[in-house]
Design an enzyme around this catalytic site. Structure first.
Site, PDB file in Angstrom:
ATOM      1  N   ASP A   1       0.775  -1.289   0.006  1.00 49.71           N
ATOM      2  CA  ASP A   1       0.083  -0.138   0.139  1.00 49.71           C
ATOM      3  C   ASP A   1       0.907   1.191   0.002  1.00 49.71           C
ATOM      4  O   ASP A   1       0.591   2.247  -0.701  1.00 49.71           O
ATOM      5  CB  ASP A   1      -0.761  -0.002   1.310  1.00 49.71           C
ATOM      6  CG  ASP A   1      -2.216  -0.872   1.151  1.00 49.71           C
ATOM      7  OD1 ASP A   1      -2.525  -1.151  -0.117  1.00 49.71           O
ATOM      8  OD2 ASP A   1      -2.703  -1.017   2.210  1.00 49.71           O
TER       9      ASP A   1
ATOM     10  N   HIS B   1      -3.420   4.492   4.919  1.00 50.44           N
ATOM     11  CA  HIS B   1      -3.354   5.509   3.764  1.00 50.44           C
ATOM     12  C   HIS B   1      -3.307   6.934   4.187  1.00 50.44           C
ATOM     13  O   HIS B   1      -2.739   7.763   3.607  1.00 50.44           O
ATOM     14  CB  HIS B   1      -4.640   5.304   2.897  1.00 50.44           C
ATOM     15  CG  HIS B   1      -4.554   3.850   2.174  1.00 50.44           C
ATOM     16  ND1 HIS B   1      -3.682   3.364   1.493  1.00 50.44           N
ATOM     17  CD2 HIS B   1      -5.592   2.677   2.545  1.00 50.44           C
ATOM     18  CE1 HIS B   1      -3.944   2.305   1.199  1.00 50.44           C
ATOM     19  NE2 HIS B   1      -4.962   1.888   1.566  1.00 50.44           N
TER      20      HIS B   1
END
Length: 300
Positions: free
Chosen positions: A247, A270
């Protein structure tokens, strides 16, 4: 496998790479086409289902607007696209600098929850060397962000390195650490197949919030207490921290170029990664664009 040796020139695809699948949060079926693009194009998404305004969304650090459970980008006309991080990680690791990506819905398909299907898709299309040299973002000064017990930092380094640490209060995960050089071989061997994960008790709350509508054991590792619900179990040792690193590679590639620097994340997701991107962009003295070759590429 359609690999092209990196010779420090930009890459695009030979032919379009096309697939379809379901968005993990929207539950909508979407079609995706990654198309070759000229040098200097960068990564540009096009919402082909939107025709009444500008539907092109060039990927930049400033374009990221939502970072709760995925990375969402938006253009100046308000057109949005979410869950770009797994494809972005594949593009970064495979050295694809230029591509135009058509998608006919609000979210990229989740496929199996990892970057593996995207890598396979790009491999089948093949890669083409372009004349322009690869641009890198070289980290010159440390840049750090924190959010509670979560943190992320970019440090000067002579190549692209990453360290990630997670710690969950379940024996299934516990504390996991990974430290590696971000290059194509390592990504293929150790990172790309790691799947996204979640907890069974969170799924209902996510669905009530309009998220995870397309999530299933087919595209995520699901943990219930001290059990992994997926019939096949894990794909690899420390799959959880490997996915968090995956990610992060995708989240950082919104900068438009691979790094010459070291990323260190602790429990970062994130939101923290995007905060780090914005902190870097706000400090122009902390980085520079360069075409110099990272040390591991010279050694190769």
């Amino acid at each position: 496998m359609a690999q092209v040796p990196h010779d420090h020139h930009q890459r695009t695809l030979v032919a379009p790479a096309i697939c379809a699948g379901v968005g993990v949060h929207s539950g909508r079926r979407v079609r995706l086409a990654v198309r070759p693009a000229a040098s200097g194009t960068g990564i540009v998404f096009v919402r082909t289902d939107i025709t009444d305004r500008d539907n092109r969304i060039p990927v930049t650090g400033d374009a990221v607007v939502e970072a709760r459970l995925n990375t969402m980008i938006r253009n100046s006309s308000g057109v949005e696209l979410s869950t770009i991080e797994h494809l972005m990680a594949a593009l970064c690791a495979l050295g694809v600098a230029n591509a135009v990506i058509d998608v006919d819905g609000p979210e990229l398909p989740i496929l199996d929850g990892s970057a593996l299907p995207f890598v396979q898709l790009l491999d089948r299309a093949g890669f083409r060397r372009q004349e322009a040299p690869v641009r890198y973002i070289e980290i010159l000064e440390p840049v750090r962000v924190e959010e509670g017990d979560k943190s992320a930092v970019l440090l000067p380094c002579d190549r692209y390195e990453m360290r990630f640490e997670i710690d969950f209060p379940t024996a299934v995960i516990g504390r996991q650490v990974i430290d590696f050089s971000v290059d194509e071989r390592t990504f293929r061997d150790e990172i790309m197949a790691a799947r996204t994960f979640g907890f069974a008790h969170e799924v209902e709350a996510l669905r009530e919030a309009g998220l995870a509508r397309g999530g299933s054991l087919e595209n995520a590792v699901v943990i219930d207490g001290e059990r992994i619900l997926n019939p096949g179990g894990l794909r690899m040792e420390r799959e959880f921290v490997r996915h968090k690193a995956l990610d992060a590679i995708g989240d950082l590639y919104v900068l438009g170029a691979p790094l010459i620097g070291r990323y260190e994340g602790v429990k970062a997701g994130h939101a923290v990664n995007n905060k780090l991107v914005r902190a870097l962009l706000a400090r122009p003295q902390a980085w520079r664009e360069t075409v110099r070759t990272p040390d591991y590429a010279l050694a190769g």
